[in-house]
Motif scaffolding. Structure first.
Motif, PDB file in Angstrom:
ATOM      1  N   GLY A 101      99.810  -3.556 -89.314  1.00  0.00           N
ATOM      2  CA  GLY A 101      99.621  -4.500 -90.300  1.00  0.00           C
ATOM      3  C   GLY A 101      99.746  -5.824 -89.602  1.00  0.00           C
ATOM      4  N   GLU A 102      99.628  -6.005 -88.234  1.00  0.00           N
ATOM      5  CA  GLU A 102      99.951  -7.232 -87.885  1.00  0.00           C
ATOM      6  C   GLU A 102      98.961  -7.702 -86.976  1.00  0.00           C
ATOM      7  OE1 GLU A 102     102.853  -5.828 -84.859  1.00  0.00           O
ATOM      8  OE2 GLU A 102     104.681  -6.245 -86.211  1.00  0.00           O
ATOM      9  N   LYS A 103      98.416  -9.144 -86.917  1.00  0.00           N
ATOM     10  CA  LYS A 103      97.492  -9.612 -86.366  1.00  0.00           C
ATOM     11  C   LYS A 103      97.430  -9.612 -84.790  1.00  0.00           C
ATOM     12  CE  LYS A 103      96.485 -13.446 -89.767  1.00  0.00           C
ATOM     13  NZ  LYS A 103      96.338 -14.968 -89.959  1.00  0.00           N
ATOM     14  N   GLU A 104      96.287  -9.241 -84.284  1.00  0.00           N
ATOM     15  CA  GLU A 104      96.304  -9.528 -82.769  1.00  0.00           C
ATOM     16  C   GLU A 104      94.870  -9.820 -82.341  1.00  0.00           C
ATOM     17  OE1 GLU A 104      96.615  -5.208 -81.687  1.00  0.00           O
ATOM     18  OE2 GLU A 104      98.427  -4.859 -81.950  1.00  0.00           O
ATOM     19  N   ILE A 105      94.854 -10.295 -81.164  1.00  0.00           N
ATOM     20  CA  ILE A 105      93.439 -10.907 -80.462  1.00  0.00           C
ATOM     21  C   ILE A 105      92.850  -9.792 -79.787  1.00  0.00           C
ATOM     22  CG2 ILE A 105      92.651 -12.492 -79.109  1.00  0.00           C
ATOM     23  CD1 ILE A 105      93.806 -13.697 -81.421  1.00  0.00           C
ATOM     24  N   ALA A 106      91.867  -9.437 -80.110  1.00  0.00           N
ATOM     25  CA  ALA A 106      91.021  -8.469 -79.403  1.00  0.00           C
ATOM     26  C   ALA A 106      90.063  -9.106 -78.766  1.00  0.00           C
ATOM     27  CB  ALA A 106      90.360  -7.420 -80.496  1.00  0.00           C
ATOM     28  N   ILE A 107      89.732  -8.524 -77.429  1.00  0.00           N
ATOM     29  CA  ILE A 107      88.734  -9.413 -76.500  1.00  0.00           C
ATOM     30  C   ILE A 107      87.500  -8.463 -76.726  1.00  0.00           C
ATOM     31  CG2 ILE A 107      87.922  -9.896 -74.056  1.00  0.00           C
ATOM     32  CD1 ILE A 107      90.346 -11.333 -75.457  1.00  0.00           C
ATOM     33  N   ARG A 108      86.293  -9.045 -77.185  1.00  0.00           N
ATOM     34  CA  ARG A 108      84.934  -8.571 -77.259  1.00  0.00           C
ATOM     35  C   ARG A 108      84.054  -9.283 -76.176  1.00  0.00           C
ATOM     36  NH1 ARG A 108      85.068  -3.691 -79.496  1.00  0.00           N
ATOM     37  NH2 ARG A 108      82.777  -3.882 -80.022  1.00  0.00           N
ATOM     38  N   GLN A 109      82.940  -8.457 -75.656  1.00  0.00           N
ATOM     39  CA  GLN A 109      82.179  -9.213 -74.707  1.00  0.00           C
ATOM     40  C   GLN A 109      80.829  -9.527 -75.562  1.00  0.00           C
ATOM     41  OE1 GLN A 109      82.270  -5.794 -71.958  1.00  0.00           O
ATOM     42  NE2 GLN A 109      82.547  -7.750 -70.376  1.00  0.00           N
ATOM     43  N   ILE A 110      80.416 -10.857 -75.083  1.00  0.00           N
ATOM     44  CA  ILE A 110      79.314 -11.232 -75.801  1.00  0.00           C
ATOM     45  C   ILE A 110      78.304 -11.762 -74.859  1.00  0.00           C
ATOM     46  CG2 ILE A 110      78.552 -13.332 -77.512  1.00  0.00           C
ATOM     47  CD1 ILE A 110      80.263 -11.174 -78.694  1.00  0.00           C
ATOM     48  N   MET A 111      77.048 -11.620 -75.055  1.00  0.00           N
ATOM     49  CA  MET A 111      75.766 -12.056 -74.191  1.00  0.00           C
ATOM     50  C   MET A 111      74.799 -13.056 -74.837  1.00  0.00           C
ATOM     51  SD  MET A 111      73.018  -9.965 -72.164  1.00  0.00           S
ATOM     52  CE  MET A 111      74.203  -9.159 -70.973  1.00  0.00           C
ATOM     53  N   PRO A 112      75.091 -14.557 -74.514  1.00  0.00           N
ATOM     54  CA  PRO A 112      74.370 -15.208 -75.378  1.00  0.00           C
ATOM     55  C   PRO A 112      72.965 -15.249 -74.889  1.00  0.00           C
ATOM     56  CG  PRO A 112      75.789 -16.363 -74.121  1.00  0.00           C
ATOM     57  CD  PRO A 112      76.203 -14.869 -73.733  1.00  0.00           C
ATOM     58  N   LEU A 113      71.979 -15.098 -75.697  1.00  0.00           N
ATOM     59  CA  LEU A 113      70.497 -15.067 -75.576  1.00  0.00           C
ATOM     60  C   LEU A 113      69.822 -16.354 -76.265  1.00  0.00           C
ATOM     61  CD1 LEU A 113      71.271 -12.266 -74.938  1.00  0.00           C
ATOM     62  CD2 LEU A 113      68.628 -11.825 -75.159  1.00  0.00           C
ATOM     63  N   CYS A 114      69.037 -17.332 -75.401  1.00  0.00           N
ATOM     64  CA  CYS A 114      68.405 -18.363 -76.248  1.00  0.00           C
ATOM     65  C   CYS A 114      66.902 -17.967 -76.307  1.00  0.00           C
ATOM     66  CB  CYS A 114      68.441 -19.606 -75.425  1.00  0.00           C
ATOM     67  SG  CYS A 114      67.648 -20.850 -76.166  1.00  0.00           S
ATOM     68  N   ILE A 115      66.475 -17.995 -77.410  1.00  0.00           N
ATOM     69  CA  ILE A 115      65.036 -17.592 -77.765  1.00  0.00           C
ATOM     70  C   ILE A 115      64.481 -18.820 -78.197  1.00  0.00           C
ATOM     71  CG2 ILE A 115      63.311 -15.997 -79.131  1.00  0.00           C
ATOM     72  CD1 ILE A 115      65.813 -14.161 -79.567  1.00  0.00           C
ATOM     73  N   ALA A 116      63.342 -19.193 -77.378  1.00  0.00           N
ATOM     74  CA  ALA A 116      62.444 -20.486 -78.064  1.00  0.00           C
ATOM     75  C   ALA A 116      60.906 -19.936 -78.246  1.00  0.00           C
ATOM     76  CB  ALA A 116      62.335 -21.400 -76.680  1.00  0.00           C
ATOM     77  N   PHE A 117      60.541 -20.521 -79.224  1.00  0.00           N
ATOM     78  CA  PHE A 117      59.180 -20.151 -79.458  1.00  0.00           C
ATOM     79  C   PHE A 117      58.240 -21.340 -79.929  1.00  0.00           C
ATOM     80  CE2 PHE A 117      61.693 -19.327 -83.242  1.00  0.00           C
ATOM     81  CZ  PHE A 117      61.227 -19.852 -84.405  1.00  0.00           C
ATOM     82  N   ASP A 118      56.987 -21.393 -79.872  1.00  0.00           N
ATOM     83  CA  ASP A 118      56.177 -22.330 -80.257  1.00  0.00           C
ATOM     84  C   ASP A 118      55.936 -21.876 -81.689  1.00  0.00           C
ATOM     85  OD1 ASP A 118      53.809 -23.790 -80.607  1.00  0.00           O
ATOM     86  OD2 ASP A 118      53.031 -23.297 -78.718  1.00  0.00           O
ATOM     87  N   HIS A 119      56.238 -23.166 -82.374  1.00  0.00           N
ATOM     88  CA  HIS A 119      56.274 -23.197 -83.968  1.00  0.00           C
ATOM     89  C   HIS A 119      54.574 -23.182 -84.173  1.00  0.00           C
ATOM     90  CE1 HIS A 119      57.779 -23.029 -87.899  1.00  0.00           C
ATOM     91  NE2 HIS A 119      58.569 -23.954 -87.592  1.00  0.00           N
ATOM     92  N   ARG A 120      53.689 -23.395 -83.467  1.00  0.00           N
ATOM     93  CA  ARG A 120      52.482 -23.430 -83.800  1.00  0.00           C
ATOM     94  C   ARG A 120      51.875 -21.816 -84.027  1.00  0.00           C
ATOM     95  NH1 ARG A 120      49.646 -26.776 -79.075  1.00  0.00           N
ATOM     96  NH2 ARG A 120      51.002 -25.383 -78.064  1.00  0.00           N
ATOM     97  N   ALA A 121      52.577 -20.805 -83.332  1.00  0.00           N
ATOM     98  CA  ALA A 121      52.185 -19.707 -83.350  1.00  0.00           C
ATOM     99  C   ALA A 121      53.425 -18.616 -84.088  1.00  0.00           C
ATOM    100  CB  ALA A 121      52.066 -19.152 -81.910  1.00  0.00           C
ATOM    101  N   LEU A 122      54.351 -19.252 -84.025  1.00  0.00           N
ATOM    102  CA  LEU A 122      55.255 -18.422 -84.691  1.00  0.00           C
ATOM    103  C   LEU A 122      56.412 -19.069 -85.566  1.00  0.00           C
ATOM    104  CD1 LEU A 122      56.770 -16.390 -81.432  1.00  0.00           C
ATOM    105  CD2 LEU A 122      55.003 -15.497 -83.098  1.00  0.00           C
ATOM    106  N   ASP A 123      56.768 -18.346 -86.741  1.00  0.00           N
ATOM    107  CA  ASP A 123      57.867 -18.810 -87.465  1.00  0.00           C
ATOM    108  C   ASP A 123      59.024 -18.061 -87.284  1.00  0.00           C
ATOM    109  OD1 ASP A 123      56.211 -20.870 -89.010  1.00  0.00           O
ATOM    110  OD2 ASP A 123      55.565 -19.135 -90.113  1.00  0.00           O
ATOM    111  N   PHE A 124      60.195 -18.345 -87.758  1.00  0.00           N
ATOM    112  CA  PHE A 124      61.516 -17.493 -87.673  1.00  0.00           C
ATOM    113  C   PHE A 124      61.383 -16.082 -87.885  1.00  0.00           C
ATOM    114  CE2 PHE A 124      65.527 -15.799 -88.583  1.00  0.00           C
ATOM    115  CZ  PHE A 124      66.373 -16.105 -87.224  1.00  0.00           C
ATOM    116  N   GLY A 125      60.711 -15.970 -88.955  1.00  0.00           N
ATOM    117  CA  GLY A 125      60.601 -14.552 -89.510  1.00  0.00           C
ATOM    118  C   GLY A 125      59.855 -13.606 -88.778  1.00  0.00           C
ATOM    119  N   GLU A 126      58.867 -14.134 -87.728  1.00  0.00           N
ATOM    120  CA  GLU A 126      58.173 -13.437 -86.866  1.00  0.00           C
ATOM    121  C   GLU A 126      58.890 -12.957 -85.761  1.00  0.00           C
ATOM    122  OE1 GLU A 126      53.650 -14.771 -87.620  1.00  0.00           O
ATOM    123  OE2 GLU A 126      55.119 -16.309 -87.317  1.00  0.00           O
TER     124      GLU A 126
END
Length: 502
Positions: free
Chosen positions: A264-289
């Protein structure tokens, strides 16, 4: 800096054809495309375990890079969400547009060349390739790069783009491009003479051609491979027209996560994250798509053992089941720690909520006590005020009563005096009036007496006239009787005469 003082230059570098193409395409991108970006940060801890297992006991020349695996994951995401694998045509003046969605997945991927320069390579038809085929394709591209003259192949692409613009009627743009590429210090230097002849004798299968660097259906940049120790993430990137989407893959990074151990003690766990940036043309796509793409990637990172099925030599069902079991066991422990952390946070929130509720109740009680005291004080002040006002009112009423009594006495006195004067006046006026009326009555009596005398005389006169008229009537009657008698006698005489004549 003093006025007129010049900055000291280290060097001046004129744009080469590669930088010209990049500058032109990115300028067109930011000038014409309404960009929307989304940073997707999946937990890839389990995925990295499976990636390392993928290359275990594999010869160096056959190892599959993380870049290749990520390309395959992105391809699977695009197959689930083909709207992102498209080109757009848009006429700003007429506000007309078309979106062309493709089955072919041709990935435009910037690659660092041996000389340090960067070239965007079109990786054709990755929709049907497995990891081994992708690895072989990229290896072949690297082989052909060694035999490729960068300026020559880029000039071919630039010339092709210029001719395409000319066909669309962009004459002014074509002339400027030709001037910019063939004149001045920034003139594009291409092969000529024997060098050019020798270069083009190299089979196209052994060098890159304009087909290899033409526009793909989507751009994927592996930013993480350029500096793996980076601790940031791409927040925005350009979409290369006519594409409608671009993706930047970041470096895998360790991120601290608070968990609770079995004690029941707090600990720091190390997790691995991979950031991805997704850019889209708003004339063709909305976020839902782009959501189907994200969900597909979520499912892969949640069950990353699927990557072992993307090779020519697939693992047995028993091995896949064992890998899945190990992952689920690790995830169960991690999930348990997250549950404990969740329970701890919920307990803290409950305690905090209870404390806030108690503080709220205390404040409410204090508020009510304060309100009661204020009401009591207000009632006391109002009672004192009411008593004071009542005393003032009674005193005022007493003064007003005295004043009214005095005014009534004075008024009664005045009215009695007035009544006496009015009585005297009325008595005097009544006497005068009676005297006037007696005189008037006397005059009227005298007048009436005279009138009666006149009437009596008139009546006597009328009686005389009546007697006279009676007498005249009697006389007229006698005369009429006499005339009648004479008429009878005349008639008799006449009859007598007539009888005698016969």
């Amino acid at each position: 800096m003093a006025k007129g003082e010049k900055l000291k230059k280290i060097k001046t570098t004129h744009f080469g054809i590669q930088r010209k193409i990049v500058a032109n395409m990115t300028t067109e991108s930011w000038a014409n495309i309404p960009h929307v970006t989304y940073n997707y940060e999946p937990d890839v801890t389990e995925f990295m375990i499976e990636y390392k297992r993928l290359n275990k006991d594999v010869a160096p020349e056959k190892k599959i890079t993380l870049n290749t695996v990520m390309l395959k994951i992105i391809v699977e995401g695009l197959k689930a969400d083909p709207d992102m694998n498209a080109h757009i045509e848009f006429d700003k003046k007429l506000v007309r547009g078309q979106i062309h969605t493709f089955e072919d997945i041709n990935i435009s991927m910037p690659m660092v060349l041996p000389n340090g320069e960067m070239m965007t390579i079109n990786l054709h038809n990755f929709e049907n390739k497995n990891l081994d085929e992708m690895t072989a394709y990229i290896a072949d591209v690297n082989r052909r790069i060694a035999n490729t003259d960068l300026n020559e192949v880029m000039f071919d692409v630039s010339l092709d783009n210029t001719l395409t613009a000319l066909k669309k009627g962009k004459v002014k743009q074509t002339i400027y491009r030709l001037i910019g590429s063939k004149t001045g210090k920034q003139k594009v230097k291409t092969l000529s003479g024997k060098e050019k002849s020798a270069y083009y004798k190299i089979p196209e299968s052994d060098r890159l051609t304009k087909r290899d660097i033409e526009q793909g259906t989507i751009t994927v940049s592996n930013i993480g491979s350029t500096y793996r120790e980076q601790r940031g993430a791409t927040c925005i990137l350009e979409i290369i027209p006519p594409q409608v989407c671009a993706i930047a893959v970041g470096a895998v990074q360790d991120r601290p996560v608070v968990v609770v151990n079995e004690q029941g003690e707090k600990e720091i766990a190390i997790r691995q994250i991979m950031p991805l940036c997704i850019a889209f043309d708003h004339r063709a796509l909305d976020f839902g798509e782009i959501v189907p793409f994200l969900k597909k990637l979520d499912s892969i990172f949640e069950e990353p053992e699927i990557i072992h099925t993307w090779k020519n030599e697939k693992l047995s069902d028993e091995s896949m089941a064992e890998i899945k079991s190990e992952r689920e066991e690790r995830e169960a422990k991690y999930q348990l720690s997250k549950e404990r952390e969740k329970e701890r946070k919920e307990a803290e929130r409950a305690a905090e909520k209870a404390q806030k509720e108690a503080e709220k109740l205390q404040k409410e009680a204090e508020r009510k006590e304060k309100e009661a005291n204020e009401k009591l004080e207000k009632a006391k002040k109002e009672a004192e005020k009411a008593l004071r006002e009542e005393l003032e009112r009674q005193e005022k009423e007493a003064k007003e009563a005295q004043k009214a009594q005095k005014e009534a006495e004075e008024k009664a006195k005045k009215e009695a005096e007035k009544a006496r004067k009015d009585a005297e006046k009325a008595e005097k006026e009544a006497a005068e009036k009676a005297k006037r009326e007696a005189e008037k009555a006397k005059k009227e009596a005298e007048k009436a007496e005279k009138e009666a005398e006149r009437i009596r005389e008139k009546e006597e006169k009328q009686q005389r006239e009546i007697e006279k008229a009676r007498e005249e009537a009697e006389k007229a009657k006698r005369e009429a009787e006499e005339a009648l008698r004479k008429a009878e006698e005349a008639k008799k005489n006449a009859e007598s005469v007539l009888n005698e004549d016969e």
